[in-house]
Design an enzyme around this catalytic site. Sequence first.
Site, short mmCIF file in Angstrom:
data_model
loop_
_atom_site.label_atom_id
_atom_site.label_comp_id
_atom_site.label_asym_id
_atom_site.label_seq_id
_atom_site.Cartn_x
_atom_site.Cartn_y
_atom_site.Cartn_z
CD1 TRP A 104 -1.87 -2.29 1.94
CD2 TRP A 104 -2.89 -1.48 0.11
NE1 TRP A 104 -2.81 -3.21 1.53
CE2 TRP A 104 -3.44 -2.74 0.43
CE3 TRP A 104 -3.36 -0.78 -1.00
CZ2 TRP A 104 -4.46 -3.32 -0.34
CZ3 TRP A 104 -4.38 -1.35 -1.76
CH2 TRP A 104 -4.92 -2.60 -1.43
CG ASP A 173 -3.38 4.01 4.28
OD1 ASP A 173 -4.42 3.90 4.96
OD2 ASP A 173 -3.15 3.31 3.27
CE LYS A 197 -8.19 -2.60 5.33
NZ LYS A 197 -8.44 -3.76 4.52
#
Lengths: 362, 362
Positions: A104, A173, A197
């Site tokens: 990511w 992030d 999540k």
Amino acid sequence: MTMKRAYNFNAGPSALPLPVLERAQKELLNFQNTGMSVMELSHRSKEYEAVHHAAKERLKRLLNVPDGYDILFLQGGASLQFSMVPMNLLTEGKIGCYVLTGAWSEKALKEAQKIGLTTVVASSKEANYTYIPPLDDVQWPKNAAYVHITSNNTIFGTQWKEFPNTPVDLVADMSSDILSRPFDVSQFALIYAGAQKNLGPSGVTVVILRNDLLERIPDGLPTMLDYRTHQKSNSLYNTPPTFAIYMLSLVLEWVEEQGGVAAMEERNQQKAAVLYEAIDESGGFYKPHAEKGSRSLMNVTFTLPNEELTKTFLAEAKERGFVGLGGHRSVGGCRASIYNAVPLEACEALASFMNEFRRRFA
Amino acid sequence: MTMKRAYNFNAGPSALPLPVLERAQKELLNFQNTGMSVMELSHRSKEYEAVHHAAKERLKRLLNVPDGYDILFLQGGASLQFSMVPMNLLTEGKIGCYVLTGAWSEKALKEAQKIGLTTVVASSKEANYTYIPPLDDVQWPKNAAYVHITSNNTIFGTQWKEFPNTPVDLVADMSSDILSRPFDVSQFALIYAGAQKNLGPSGVTVVILRNDLLERIPDGLPTMLDYRTHQKSNSLYNTPPTFAIYMLSLVLEWVEEQGGVAAMEERNQQKAAVLYEAIDESGGFYKPHAEKGSRSLMNVTFTLPNEELTKTFLAEAKERGFVGLGGHRSVGGCRASIYNAVPLEACEALASFMNEFRRRFA
């Protein structure tokens, strides 16, 4: 209706708290006696605005968001933030600093490279992302716009244990571990997180930003991609994903009822300990991907001695009601994602299966 | 639980079909015996992929989408499409043609102006957007990239009765009337629509595009804003708004059960007729905003003789369970949005209230 809840170890979208789902189900046809579903409310109605406001206030309380910061509800996931961060902050002549800790972070860097100048200030790529690199020896560029980190790496199962105090604005992030433990928001210039999540269902992205950043944003950006648009309009510039924000609000209420973020952390440590113990005491049958000092409390990643055993393990696990244990398609192996809503009981059941499986196949 | 459904005339988010809400409620905790909510499914699971696929196939069937077109599920609403269309299609040296029929067309134009060259080929702005301008006399520029129209104008209550056959690629924002009537997709190069009127809850945006457009897209766009990303990955490049797409699929199933788009049109004509009759036979008490030939079947806009009466009308309507009748904040007056899921009965009840109110106050 009798029903057995699955042991849900999905990496995201992932388990939601059962009481939240029950509440949503109960009021799905008639929200607060309006004669409408929450999905049918105008986003300009006072009933919806109360939901919107509550979500924001709860997140502010739970994370102790200081004055001078604002919370935005956007769409497009972390993937769109990979571009919005540099479009808004990586202005002419500035350098976007990136710490690479996994797939990511790499994607975030790739998008920034399309917008402006970038540099990688630290990376554990050469070690296949098994650890979080320290930032102590970084030579910060003079014109740094910000430094970007990924707080938790779902694919490799690593997590920052302590957030760095950086001399340049810190952007994170936090998609996969926001709300899993207390942290000091004031260390950050900007935080973003896809909801799917720890925060709620997919479809809403939370951005927390320090308001002085708004002054740096160049004019001429597409309206929807300019943070100022959403900050000025309280994230109501256009129709927001109202149901996702409603679910977010219910999840935040549940976290408050559980005792807040500190209580979440305690539970998450217990849950992770159960699984890491099954790995560590397996005599090498289960091999953890992450180094001990960088282990994630959210994603426990491990491999079995060979591909054949991995397949058998995943097939048997599935039969017993364990869902989502396959590793990310880019790395293989196994992964148990144990976000806030995954109960300790599910981790204990998995550890017990892991031990039993090992005794049969080791 | 006894419950009275509101007469929901919201402009969007708006009414959803009751059977769709009931179905969602019923399976909210346990989707197809998975032991999980549909919101808790991985977007890479076969159960979710079946939902995703069904939504796409149903839309394809309902709209008769020809071969050579693809359907994408995106985020950010029509407002983000205002930018994505020119970012992808308004390449160097080309001209984006815009037809102005209201506030949303203006916003679309404004975003395109940030990206490239534009021209307004037709407009009814000088008449306060009371009609849809014809395109017969348009002098098309040689380098036209596309011509952009708004099929239905929620704020002003006008709608294209017949879509134009244009010598340049036709792009349409159909957010507020897609699925309300049959039309020929092959007349269009690209169609986009936020879901929150006729398609489902807010949080998902449908894009239908002719595949050869993909070849014109310049390299270097932010990955999430490049149509090719989503076309290549079947709208699963990153986590899609899974619950919104599930609801979309249920709404599409409901439309099929009702007899498809032609049946929707018949109902919508009946519904609109009931309200326009109450306006036309009011002896000028209710004044329609739109000219007769451009009247929308989706948003019926009208004013009362003065501000005072408007307030009284809206207050009394609210007391009787009519929701969402205030005109858009930018124009005032009244507006009844009567999308697919609003039943004829609601329109009849409103017309009857309008008649009764007029008799008291005219």
